[in-house]
Scaffold this active site. Structure first.
Site, short mmCIF file in Angstrom:
data_model
loop_
_atom_site.label_atom_id
_atom_site.label_comp_id
_atom_site.label_asym_id
_atom_site.label_seq_id
_atom_site.Cartn_x
_atom_site.Cartn_y
_atom_site.Cartn_z
N LYS A 135 -3.61 12.08 -39.56
CA LYS A 135 -2.47 12.26 -38.64
C LYS A 135 -2.99 12.08 -37.23
O LYS A 135 -4.18 12.27 -36.97
CB LYS A 135 -1.88 13.67 -38.78
CG LYS A 135 -0.44 13.77 -38.32
CD LYS A 135 0.52 13.25 -39.38
CE LYS A 135 1.93 13.17 -38.90
NZ LYS A 135 2.86 12.93 -40.02
N ASP A 175 6.12 9.03 -36.62
CA ASP A 175 6.45 10.43 -36.91
C ASP A 175 7.37 10.85 -35.74
O ASP A 175 7.99 9.99 -35.10
CB ASP A 175 5.18 11.29 -37.00
CG ASP A 175 5.44 12.67 -37.62
OD1 ASP A 175 5.59 12.75 -38.85
OD2 ASP A 175 5.53 13.67 -36.88
P1 NDP Z 1 12.38 11.94 -34.82
O1 NDP Z 1 11.61 11.97 -33.57
O2 NDP Z 1 13.08 10.69 -35.21
O3 NDP Z 1 13.47 13.11 -34.83
C1 NDP Z 1 13.12 14.45 -34.68
C2 NDP Z 1 14.40 15.28 -34.66
O4 NDP Z 1 14.05 16.64 -34.79
C3 NDP Z 1 15.19 15.13 -33.38
O5 NDP Z 1 16.56 15.23 -33.66
C4 NDP Z 1 14.69 16.32 -32.57
O6 NDP Z 1 15.62 16.79 -31.59
C5 NDP Z 1 14.54 17.36 -33.66
N1 NDP Z 1 13.58 18.36 -33.23
C6 NDP Z 1 12.29 18.16 -32.88
N2 NDP Z 1 11.72 19.31 -32.51
C7 NDP Z 1 12.69 20.26 -32.63
C8 NDP Z 1 12.74 21.65 -32.42
N3 NDP Z 1 11.65 22.31 -31.96
N4 NDP Z 1 13.90 22.31 -32.68
C9 NDP Z 1 14.98 21.63 -33.12
N5 NDP Z 1 15.01 20.32 -33.34
C10 NDP Z 1 13.87 19.64 -33.11
O7 NDP Z 1 11.35 12.39 -35.96
P2 NDP Z 1 11.44 12.14 -37.54
O8 NDP Z 1 12.85 12.20 -37.99
O9 NDP Z 1 10.62 10.94 -37.85
O10 NDP Z 1 10.62 13.40 -38.09
C11 NDP Z 1 11.25 14.63 -38.41
C12 NDP Z 1 10.36 15.43 -39.36
O11 NDP Z 1 10.12 14.66 -40.55
C13 NDP Z 1 8.97 15.78 -38.82
O12 NDP Z 1 8.58 17.02 -39.38
C14 NDP Z 1 8.08 14.67 -39.40
O13 NDP Z 1 6.73 15.07 -39.49
C15 NDP Z 1 8.72 14.53 -40.78
N6 NDP Z 1 8.47 13.27 -41.48
C16 NDP Z 1 8.73 12.06 -40.89
C17 NDP Z 1 8.51 10.89 -41.59
C18 NDP Z 1 8.87 9.56 -41.04
O14 NDP Z 1 8.74 8.58 -41.78
N7 NDP Z 1 9.35 9.44 -39.81
C19 NDP Z 1 7.92 10.92 -42.94
C20 NDP Z 1 7.77 12.25 -43.49
C21 NDP Z 1 8.01 13.37 -42.76
P3 NDP Z 1 15.35 16.55 -30.04
O15 NDP Z 1 15.77 15.14 -29.79
O16 NDP Z 1 16.20 17.55 -29.35
O17 NDP Z 1 13.87 16.79 -29.81
O1 2IT Z 2 4.61 12.66 -42.47
C1 2IT Z 2 4.61 11.50 -42.94
O2 2IT Z 2 4.46 11.29 -44.15
C2 2IT Z 2 4.80 10.38 -42.02
N1 2IT Z 2 5.02 10.60 -40.83
C3 2IT Z 2 4.73 8.97 -42.52
C4 2IT Z 2 3.31 8.49 -42.57
C5 2IT Z 2 3.13 7.03 -42.91
O3 2IT Z 2 1.98 6.61 -42.91
O4 2IT Z 2 4.11 6.32 -43.18
#
Ligand code: NDP
Ligand code: 2IT
Length: 456
Positions: A135, A175
């Site tokens: 990460k 992420d």
């Molecule tokens: P994004 O940046 O696209 O979206 C994050 C969202 O979460 C936004 O709506 C943000 O709101 C909200 N958020 C962030 N911090 C907070 C907080 N402290 N309280 C409330 N809302 C919050 O990120 P992703 O959708 O990519 O990631 C979301 C989660 O999924 C993370 O935990 C990430 O590690 C996990 N994940 C992502 C993957 C991916 O492929 N992208 C794969 C697997 C897991 P705001 O705009 O107000 O900050």
């Molecule tokens: O938390 C996760 O699994 C990710 N942010 C995606 C990682 C990746 O290599 O696609």
């Protein structure tokens, strides 16, 4: 090799093991939390299997191969120099090259990156693909930055990151705060610096080596996993009320697939608050949300106003009446009290779209109340799985169709479900402990690879 104290599988083992982890990693509470959750399931498993007693496997798994940090200096739109810190935590590459996302978040710490890198090793093992865990990211806040600033920041970050990554070494992806736009700028700089066009990053634009469906994969995968959980429990998604937190990549694509499968999405949120409507989101309304959030960077409060939904300032979605909850925003966003409220309101299934969104107390309450609970390392593995498929396409110099990737994603999610059932079921068709199943299945795969390769 006879240096190991044998584990008995009791609470004392866990306390002793965690004391060591806390001592070696002081003040890293998110990392302690992630390790504790795994160790609680894995130590009793080790105690029952002589093969895993030797070689200090869990001690080695909880020590990252390396943590690198570096200065990221760049010039903002006002011509002022800015300085941030970038990191890459390369955790374990016993089953394949390091793989995991990059996060841009002003509050990012080494503890958060270590918890994410540690969990990624187990998640990636569960996918069945040959990818290790890592990460990274930076303590950079992309909010309010111009497109030019984002580009310059990504280029400056890659000037350092380039020394540590590569298609067979370490393959970052997105992420929180890092999506297709950022990966595009990072990839452009990587290609320029190395003079090679190779798959050193995933989540690229489809026109230059990105996989179809990578953007959607995490959210869609969560729903495929929920479907598998419901299938096994003789349920289905039709008409189910789903509370989703977040409004980013994972949340919006989870919402999209939930609607497509006949469910009612009753909430979305961001760090400003929650929008709620008991009737649920229509497909066309979701398009409006996506346009407003993704293209114009609007807040959920503005989206709620536009759609005529109720907006609850500063509130998380967990007080909404729902059958299913999908926390898809960030770590520790759902605590024990939230869990109790969900249980009291009749929620029967929780699947983590985010990484470690439920506190340990929340998970315990769900399990005590027989709420079906799927941890992120199983339920949100679809994103990294399609990243693995992107890597395979890049290595083959081929482009797979959307249908093919979707079929593969569904199959991988089902395989993960079955791996969880194998190690977390009672063997008699009773409810599955998905947390235990995921932890043990991930551990077993990683441990076997480490044993075969010797003590390193
Ligand atoms: P994004 O940046 O696209 O979206 C994050 C969202 O979460 C936004 O709506 C943000 O709101 C909200 N958020 C962030 N911090 C907070 C907080 N402290 N309280 C409330 N809302 C919050 O990120 P992703 O959708 O990519 O990631 C979301 C989660 O999924 C993370 O935990 C990430 O590690 C996990 N994940 C992502 C993957 C991916 O492929 N992208 C794969 C697997 C897991 P705001 O705009 O107000 O900050
Ligand atoms: O938390 C996760 O699994 C990710 N942010 C995606 C990682 C990746 O290599 O696609």
């Amino acid at each position: 090799m006879n240096d190991d104290k044998r584990f008995d599988g009791d609470r004392k083992d866990l306390e002793r093991f965690m004391d060591g982890v806390v001592q070696r990693n002081p003040d890293e509470k998110e990392f302690h939390q992630a390790v504790h959750e795994v160790a609680a399931d894995v130590l009793p498993f080790i105690a029952e299997h002589d093969r895993y007693q030797r070689g200090k496997l869990l001690e080695r798994m909880t020590e990252p191969d390396r943590v690198v940090s570096f200065r990221v200096s760049w010039i903002d739109d006002q011509g002022q120099p800015q300085v941030h810190r970038g990191w890459r935590v390369q955790f374990n590459n016993a089953i394949g090259p390091y793989k995991g996302g990059l996060r841009f978040d002003p509050g990012l710490t080494e503890s958060v990156l270590k918890f994410l890198g540690f969990e990624q090793c187990f998640k990636n093992a569960l996918t069945g693909l040959p990818i290790g865990g890592a990460k990274g990211g930076a303590n950079f806040d992309p909010k309010g930055r111009s497109d030019d600033e984002i580009m310059r920041f990504c280029q400056a970050l890659m000037n350092q990151l380039v020394h540590y990554i590569g298609p067979n070494r370490d393959i970052p992806a997105g992420d929180i705060g890092v999506g297709q736009r950022e990966i595009g700028y990072l990839f452009g700089q990587y290609r320029t610096l190395t003079r090679e066009f190779v798959g050193a990053l995933t989540g690229k634009g489809v026109s230059f080596g990105g996989s179809e469906l990578r953007t959607e994969a995490t959210g869609y995968g969560v729903l495929y996993f929920v479907q598998d959980m419901l299938d096994r429990a003789d349920g289905d998604l039709d008409g189910q009320r789903i509370a989703i937190s977040g409004a980013g990549n994972v949340a919006l694509h989870a919402a999209e697939k939930a609607i497509a499968l006949g469910a009612r999405v009753v909430t979305l949120s961001d760090s400003g608050g929650t929008m709620h409507d008991a009737d649920g989101l229509e497909r066309e309304q979701l398009e409006t949300v996506k346009r407003m959030k993704q293209d114009r960077g609007c807040r959920i409060e503005q989206v709620a106003e536009k759609l005529g939904w109720d907006f609850q300032e500063g509130k998380a979605p967990w007080a909404a009446e729902c059958d299913i909850a999908l926390p898809c925003a960030t770590q520790n966003e759902l605590d024990g009290d939230d869990a109790q409220t969900l249980i009291d309101n009749g929620c029967r299934l929780v699947a983590e779209g985010a990484n470690m969104p439920c506190t340990a107390d929340a998970v315990e309450r769900f399990q005590d109340a027989d709420v079906l609970y799927a941890p992120g390392k199983a339920a949100n593995a679809g994103g990294v799985a399609v990243s693995g498929l992107e890597r395979a396409q890049n290595a083959q110099h081929l482009v797979w169709t959307r249908d093919r990737v979707d079929d593969e994603l569904q199959k991988i999610m089902r395989d993960i479900h079955d791996r969880c059932e194998r190690h977390g079921g009672d063997g008699n068709g009773g409810p599955v402990n998905y947390r235990k199943g995921a932890n043990i299945a991930g551990f077993e795969k990683l441990a076997d690879a480490m044993i075969a390769q010797g003590v390193l």
